[in-house]
Motif scaffolding. Structure first.
Motif, PDB file in Angstrom:
ATOM      1  N   LEU A  63     -37.298 -16.931  25.068  1.00  0.00           N
ATOM      2  CA  LEU A  63     -37.265 -17.552  26.401  1.00  0.00           C
ATOM      3  C   LEU A  63     -36.392 -18.703  26.770  1.00  0.00           C
ATOM      4  O   LEU A  63     -36.157 -18.877  27.875  1.00  0.00           O
ATOM      5  CB  LEU A  63     -38.790 -18.008  26.683  1.00  0.00           C
ATOM      6  CG  LEU A  63     -40.067 -17.078  26.567  1.00  0.00           C
ATOM      7  CD1 LEU A  63     -41.290 -17.595  26.579  1.00  0.00           C
ATOM      8  CD2 LEU A  63     -39.766 -15.848  27.568  1.00  0.00           C
ATOM      9  N   GLU A  64     -35.599 -19.233  25.988  1.00  0.00           N
ATOM     10  CA  GLU A  64     -34.782 -20.177  26.015  1.00  0.00           C
ATOM     11  C   GLU A  64     -33.676 -19.429  27.102  1.00  0.00           C
ATOM     12  O   GLU A  64     -32.946 -20.391  27.929  1.00  0.00           O
ATOM     13  CB  GLU A  64     -34.077 -20.684  24.849  1.00  0.00           C
ATOM     14  CG  GLU A  64     -33.011 -19.754  24.116  1.00  0.00           C
ATOM     15  CD  GLU A  64     -33.924 -18.928  23.197  1.00  0.00           C
ATOM     16  OE1 GLU A  64     -33.266 -17.985  22.647  1.00  0.00           O
ATOM     17  OE2 GLU A  64     -35.275 -18.864  23.164  1.00  0.00           O
ATOM     18  N   ALA A  65     -33.651 -18.002  27.026  1.00  0.00           N
ATOM     19  CA  ALA A  65     -32.495 -17.663  27.893  1.00  0.00           C
ATOM     20  C   ALA A  65     -32.829 -17.410  29.464  1.00  0.00           C
ATOM     21  O   ALA A  65     -31.912 -17.507  30.110  1.00  0.00           O
ATOM     22  CB  ALA A  65     -32.347 -16.187  27.437  1.00  0.00           C
ATOM     23  N   LEU A  66     -34.052 -17.767  29.661  1.00  0.00           N
ATOM     24  CA  LEU A  66     -34.394 -18.194  31.095  1.00  0.00           C
ATOM     25  C   LEU A  66     -33.894 -19.315  31.760  1.00  0.00           C
ATOM     26  O   LEU A  66     -33.362 -19.439  32.795  1.00  0.00           O
ATOM     27  CB  LEU A  66     -35.908 -18.279  31.287  1.00  0.00           C
ATOM     28  CG  LEU A  66     -36.778 -16.844  30.932  1.00  0.00           C
ATOM     29  CD1 LEU A  66     -38.150 -16.810  31.040  1.00  0.00           C
ATOM     30  CD2 LEU A  66     -36.166 -15.620  31.658  1.00  0.00           C
ATOM     31  N   ALA A  67     -33.715 -20.462  31.023  1.00  0.00           N
ATOM     32  CA  ALA A  67     -33.388 -21.864  31.311  1.00  0.00           C
ATOM     33  C   ALA A  67     -31.797 -21.810  31.331  1.00  0.00           C
ATOM     34  O   ALA A  67     -31.242 -22.328  32.033  1.00  0.00           O
ATOM     35  CB  ALA A  67     -33.738 -22.630  30.427  1.00  0.00           C
ATOM     36  N   GLU A  68     -31.132 -20.738  30.505  1.00  0.00           N
ATOM     37  CA  GLU A  68     -29.650 -20.539  30.610  1.00  0.00           C
ATOM     38  C   GLU A  68     -29.368 -20.006  31.536  1.00  0.00           C
ATOM     39  O   GLU A  68     -27.845 -19.634  31.784  1.00  0.00           O
ATOM     40  CB  GLU A  68     -29.330 -20.459  29.297  1.00  0.00           C
ATOM     41  CG  GLU A  68     -29.735 -21.375  28.047  1.00  0.00           C
ATOM     42  CD  GLU A  68     -29.334 -20.923  26.901  1.00  0.00           C
ATOM     43  OE1 GLU A  68     -28.950 -19.773  27.025  1.00  0.00           O
ATOM     44  OE2 GLU A  68     -29.704 -21.518  26.011  1.00  0.00           O
ATOM     45  N   ALA A  69     -29.964 -18.951  32.349  1.00  0.00           N
ATOM     46  CA  ALA A  69     -29.680 -17.973  33.412  1.00  0.00           C
ATOM     47  C   ALA A  69     -29.175 -18.519  34.760  1.00  0.00           C
ATOM     48  O   ALA A  69     -29.899 -19.394  35.187  1.00  0.00           O
ATOM     49  CB  ALA A  69     -30.539 -16.653  33.242  1.00  0.00           C
ATOM     50  N   GLU A  70     -28.448 -17.877  35.453  1.00  0.00           N
ATOM     51  CA  GLU A  70     -28.136 -18.127  36.841  1.00  0.00           C
ATOM     52  C   GLU A  70     -29.175 -16.881  37.604  1.00  0.00           C
ATOM     53  O   GLU A  70     -29.242 -17.338  38.669  1.00  0.00           O
ATOM     54  CB  GLU A  70     -26.708 -17.708  37.164  1.00  0.00           C
ATOM     55  CG  GLU A  70     -25.797 -18.737  36.897  1.00  0.00           C
ATOM     56  CD  GLU A  70     -25.281 -18.777  35.369  1.00  0.00           C
ATOM     57  OE1 GLU A  70     -25.317 -20.143  34.886  1.00  0.00           O
ATOM     58  OE2 GLU A  70     -25.153 -17.835  34.834  1.00  0.00           O
ATOM     59  N   THR A  71     -29.562 -15.927  36.793  1.00  0.00           N
ATOM     60  CA  THR A  71     -30.430 -15.011  37.615  1.00  0.00           C
ATOM     61  C   THR A  71     -31.347 -14.317  36.427  1.00  0.00           C
ATOM     62  O   THR A  71     -30.990 -14.247  35.342  1.00  0.00           O
ATOM     63  CB  THR A  71     -29.630 -13.872  38.389  1.00  0.00           C
ATOM     64  OG1 THR A  71     -28.932 -14.233  39.326  1.00  0.00           O
ATOM     65  CG2 THR A  71     -30.671 -12.641  38.574  1.00  0.00           C
ATOM     66  N   ILE A  72     -32.632 -14.367  37.098  1.00  0.00           N
ATOM     67  CA  ILE A  72     -33.564 -13.919  36.330  1.00  0.00           C
ATOM     68  C   ILE A  72     -34.108 -12.587  36.846  1.00  0.00           C
ATOM     69  O   ILE A  72     -34.559 -12.522  37.969  1.00  0.00           O
ATOM     70  CB  ILE A  72     -34.840 -14.799  35.852  1.00  0.00           C
ATOM     71  CG1 ILE A  72     -34.189 -16.250  34.980  1.00  0.00           C
ATOM     72  CG2 ILE A  72     -36.005 -14.171  35.243  1.00  0.00           C
ATOM     73  CD1 ILE A  72     -35.392 -17.020  35.021  1.00  0.00           C
ATOM     74  N   MET A  73     -34.169 -11.335  36.142  1.00  0.00           N
ATOM     75  CA  MET A  73     -35.009 -10.134  36.727  1.00  0.00           C
ATOM     76  C   MET A  73     -36.109  -9.950  35.871  1.00  0.00           C
ATOM     77  O   MET A  73     -36.153 -10.025  34.795  1.00  0.00           O
ATOM     78  CB  MET A  73     -33.920  -9.103  36.386  1.00  0.00           C
ATOM     79  CG  MET A  73     -32.756  -9.024  36.989  1.00  0.00           C
ATOM     80  SD  MET A  73     -32.669  -9.142  38.653  1.00  0.00           S
ATOM     81  CE  MET A  73     -33.403  -7.268  39.269  1.00  0.00           C
ATOM     82  N   VAL A  74     -37.282  -9.433  36.585  1.00  0.00           N
ATOM     83  CA  VAL A  74     -38.646  -9.469  36.203  1.00  0.00           C
ATOM     84  C   VAL A  74     -39.026  -8.024  36.177  1.00  0.00           C
ATOM     85  O   VAL A  74     -39.353  -7.596  37.399  1.00  0.00           O
ATOM     86  CB  VAL A  74     -39.487 -10.268  36.681  1.00  0.00           C
ATOM     87  CG1 VAL A  74     -40.974 -10.085  35.872  1.00  0.00           C
ATOM     88  CG2 VAL A  74     -39.187 -11.604  36.370  1.00  0.00           C
ATOM     89  N   PRO A  75     -38.819  -7.012  35.057  1.00  0.00           N
ATOM     90  CA  PRO A  75     -39.192  -5.741  35.515  1.00  0.00           C
ATOM     91  C   PRO A  75     -40.660  -5.595  35.606  1.00  0.00           C
ATOM     92  O   PRO A  75     -41.442  -6.480  35.459  1.00  0.00           O
ATOM     93  CB  PRO A  75     -38.707  -4.835  34.105  1.00  0.00           C
ATOM     94  CG  PRO A  75     -37.699  -5.864  33.623  1.00  0.00           C
ATOM     95  CD  PRO A  75     -38.069  -7.221  33.978  1.00  0.00           C
ATOM     96  N   GLY A  76     -41.217  -4.130  36.022  1.00  0.00           N
ATOM     97  CA  GLY A  76     -42.647  -4.015  36.233  1.00  0.00           C
ATOM     98  C   GLY A  76     -43.241  -3.868  34.782  1.00  0.00           C
ATOM     99  O   GLY A  76     -42.277  -3.337  34.037  1.00  0.00           O
ATOM    100  N   CYS A  77     -44.484  -3.996  35.014  1.00  0.00           N
ATOM    101  CA  CYS A  77     -45.126  -3.682  33.489  1.00  0.00           C
ATOM    102  C   CYS A  77     -46.321  -2.577  33.966  1.00  0.00           C
ATOM    103  O   CYS A  77     -46.727  -2.484  35.008  1.00  0.00           O
ATOM    104  CB  CYS A  77     -45.958  -4.793  32.817  1.00  0.00           C
ATOM    105  SG  CYS A  77     -44.733  -6.173  32.418  1.00  0.00           S
ATOM    106  N   SER A  78     -46.733  -1.833  32.905  1.00  0.00           N
ATOM    107  CA  SER A  78     -47.696  -0.757  33.331  1.00  0.00           C
ATOM    108  C   SER A  78     -49.009  -1.285  33.660  1.00  0.00           C
ATOM    109  O   SER A  78     -49.178  -2.492  33.445  1.00  0.00           O
ATOM    110  CB  SER A  78     -47.930   0.246  31.983  1.00  0.00           C
ATOM    111  OG  SER A  78     -48.517  -0.534  31.041  1.00  0.00           O
ATOM    112  N   GLU A  79     -49.919  -0.595  34.246  1.00  0.00           N
ATOM    113  CA  GLU A  79     -51.403  -1.030  34.541  1.00  0.00           C
ATOM    114  C   GLU A  79     -52.157  -1.573  33.193  1.00  0.00           C
ATOM    115  O   GLU A  79     -52.903  -2.214  33.567  1.00  0.00           O
ATOM    116  CB  GLU A  79     -52.002   0.068  35.208  1.00  0.00           C
ATOM    117  CG  GLU A  79     -51.533   0.677  36.505  1.00  0.00           C
ATOM    118  CD  GLU A  79     -52.242   1.622  37.005  1.00  0.00           C
ATOM    119  OE1 GLU A  79     -53.308   2.131  36.533  1.00  0.00           O
ATOM    120  OE2 GLU A  79     -51.968   2.164  38.120  1.00  0.00           O
TER     121      GLU A  79
END
Length: 323
Positions: A63-79
């Protein structure tokens, strides 16, 4: 060395494989005029491996990559996916507070909403899940009829294909139309599908509750869509006062009589656009819109695209006149 934009793709258990692969493919194929790829992609998550419906994905970054990113993409998850862990939501909130651009694909909007990032914003998700998103997160203005919504720092998209539209929109915002057009060609898809274009929801005939006191008047309305129907006429047909009729109508259908009438007329117009070669004037009259101008305006308001664009996508194989 030229600046490289880091994109962190958040992978949680039961991630939708296509949603996960879409930004990898689209951003991974992007090239600047000098041949460089301006994006660095990092798939990250709270676990070293995550499940998808078809396979297991190894996650190279935490999760440290989230703090280092300029953009975060959040894909969908199944039901079947469990709610996102609280520490994941906290990392998303922290990234948002730092000004990171955050975008979701399809049901990934539920993760952004759970983090509170969509409160007070307009957002979208797949039209099948839009009602649930609106019910669970009432502070979000959910639009089920668009491909994607760009609210500035936070972006959301509808189904999986709309995720590709959103990625191309982001590339165009970052590097211009020429770079985005080249990425679109490599992905074998058009660049010009704008976010406001409808998801082309299949609008069935508006609900007529079986056995309800409204069922006869609803059937009568559908049989008379070509006429200039008024609230007064509908109330008289039902044997009620306008006030009582409007109240009972909303109780049994979930909408107002005039909104129900508009939806029924749009559905009639959709059928005619799909199955006939009638021109716009004739369809406007048959569906009860009064004039071609009113037809175009109200059709676009409900469906999200023009009659011409709708017919181009769903009309018959024979050549049809422009509408």
């Amino acid at each position: 060395m030229a600046f490289v934009h880091t994109i962190a793709i958040l992978a949680l258990n039961d991630v939708v494989a296509f949603d996960l692969s879409t930004p990898i493919e689209v951003f991974g194929r992007t090239r600047l005029p000098d041949g460089r790829n301006p994006y660095r992609i990092r798939v990250c998550g709270p676990e070293p491996e995550v499940r998808s419906a078809a396979f297991t994905v190894k996650v190279s970054w935490g999760l440290e990559a989230l703090a280092e990113a300029e953009t975060i993409m959040v894909p969908g998850c199944s039901e079947q996916a469990a709610p996102p862990p609280p520490h994941v939501l906290e990392e998303l909130r922290r990234a948002a507070a730092q000004g990171t651009r955050i975008a979701s694909i399809c049901s990934g909007a539920f993760i952004l909403a759970a983090a509170g990032l969509l409160d007070g914003l307009t957002a979208t998700t797949h039209w099948v899940a839009a009602a649930e998103l609106a019910e669970r997160f009432p502070l979000v203005d959910v639009r089920p009829d668009v491909l994607y919504v760009d609210s500035g720092q936070i972006l959301t998209s509808a189904g999986a294909a709309a995720g590709m539209d959103l990625c191309l929109h982001m590339i165009r915002s970052d590097h211009g139309s020429a770079v985005a057009a080249d990425a679109a060609r490599l992905s074998v898809m058009p660049l010009e599908r704008e976010g406001g274009q409808a998801q082309f929801i299949v609008h069935e005939h508006p609900p007529a509750p079986r056995g309800s006191v409204m069922e006869p008047v609803l059937a009568w309305i559908e049989d008379n869509l070509g006429h200039d129907l008024t609230l007064e006429e509908m109330a008289v047909r039902s044997g009620m006062s306008e006030r009582t009729f409007s109240r009972r109508f909303r109780e049994q259908t979930g909408t107002t009589p005039l909104q129900w009438l508009l939806r029924a007329r749009v559905r009639r117009a959709q059928y005619l656009l799909e199955n006939t070669d009638h021109g716009v004037e004739r369809i406007a009259a048959q569906a009860g819109f009064g004039s071609p101008a009113a037809f175009r305006e109200r059709f676009k308001r409900v469906v999200g695209t023009t009659p011409q664009a709708y017919r181009a996508s769903f009309g018959g194989r024979r050549p049809l006149p422009a509408v």
